[in-house]
Design a protein around this motif. Sequence first.
Motif, short mmCIF file in Angstrom:
data_model
loop_
_atom_site.label_atom_id
_atom_site.label_comp_id
_atom_site.label_asym_id
_atom_site.label_seq_id
_atom_site.Cartn_x
_atom_site.Cartn_y
_atom_site.Cartn_z
N PHE A 28 0.78 -1.24 0.56
CA PHE A 28 -0.46 -0.13 0.17
C PHE A 28 0.51 1.11 0.21
O PHE A 28 0.57 2.01 -1.05
CB PHE A 28 -1.15 0.41 1.40
CG PHE A 28 -1.89 1.24 1.07
CD1 PHE A 28 -2.93 1.52 0.64
CD2 PHE A 28 -1.62 2.39 2.80
CE1 PHE A 28 -3.06 2.79 0.29
CE2 PHE A 28 -1.97 3.39 2.28
CZ PHE A 28 -2.53 3.91 1.05
N GLN A 32 1.06 3.92 -3.24
CA GLN A 32 0.60 5.48 -2.44
C GLN A 32 1.45 6.26 -3.17
O GLN A 32 1.61 7.82 -3.75
CB GLN A 32 0.39 5.84 -1.12
CG GLN A 32 -1.06 5.18 -0.94
CD GLN A 32 -2.12 6.06 -1.55
OE1 GLN A 32 -2.12 6.40 -1.83
NE2 GLN A 32 -3.10 5.04 -2.54
N ALA A 62 -3.85 5.81 9.78
CA ALA A 62 -4.12 6.72 8.94
C ALA A 62 -4.86 7.61 8.94
O ALA A 62 -4.73 8.60 8.63
CB ALA A 62 -5.12 5.35 7.84
N TRP A 67 -6.26 10.12 6.01
CA TRP A 67 -6.90 9.75 5.88
C TRP A 67 -8.35 9.75 6.48
O TRP A 67 -8.35 9.53 7.87
CB TRP A 67 -6.89 8.20 5.76
CG TRP A 67 -5.57 8.10 4.93
CD1 TRP A 67 -3.90 8.57 5.36
CD2 TRP A 67 -4.76 7.49 3.82
NE1 TRP A 67 -3.01 8.14 4.48
CE2 TRP A 67 -3.25 7.65 3.82
CE3 TRP A 67 -6.05 7.10 2.59
CZ2 TRP A 67 -3.12 7.44 2.06
CZ3 TRP A 67 -5.03 7.30 1.62
CH2 TRP A 67 -4.30 7.00 1.66
N LEU A 78 -7.71 4.04 0.52
CA LEU A 78 -7.23 2.87 1.68
C LEU A 78 -8.11 2.22 1.49
O LEU A 78 -9.15 2.72 0.73
CB LEU A 78 -6.52 3.66 2.31
CG LEU A 78 -6.39 2.41 3.97
CD1 LEU A 78 -5.40 1.22 3.25
CD2 LEU A 78 -5.58 3.39 4.44
#
Length: 135
Positions: A28, A32, A62, A67, A78
Motif C-alpha cells: 500500500f 501511494q 491513517a 486519511w 485506502l
Amino acid sequence: MKEFEKYIGKPWRQWADGPDAYDCAAFFRAVQRDVFGIEVSRVMVPDYDDALGLVGLIESQAEEQGWIPVKDPMHGDLVIVHRPRHVGVWIETPTGPGVLHCVRGAGVVFTRNAAWQGSGFGRRQYLRHRSKMDE
C-alpha cells in the motif's frame, strides 16, 4: 492499469518492504508513494498474525496522516478489510473497479469488485487522503 503492472505477481513476504516482495502494508505504501505521490509511514506490527493489533495500527496511522473515511471509494483510496485484517488500494479500471493488494500465498493481485464476495475477504472500509478530498 498500466502503472500497476510492475507490481502484479510480486510475492507476499512478511516484513518485506519491496521492490521484490511486499507485505500488504508495504505494498500500500509503495503504490501511494510511486503512483499517487503520497508518503505513508511504515506501520510496524509486533505480531503480523495479531489481526486486531494490525488494524488498530493501520487505522491510527491513517487517522494521524489525514486519511478520512468515505462511503464510496475512488481511484487510489485506502481499503481496510475487516476479515481477515488486511489493506489494499481501490483501483478504477476500464473493465471495472476493484482492490489491488498483496495477499499472503498469492502475492500482488487485483480482485475485481464483482468477485469480492467469493474471494474470502470480508467487509471493507474506505479512506481517502485529505489531499484528494476536493477531487
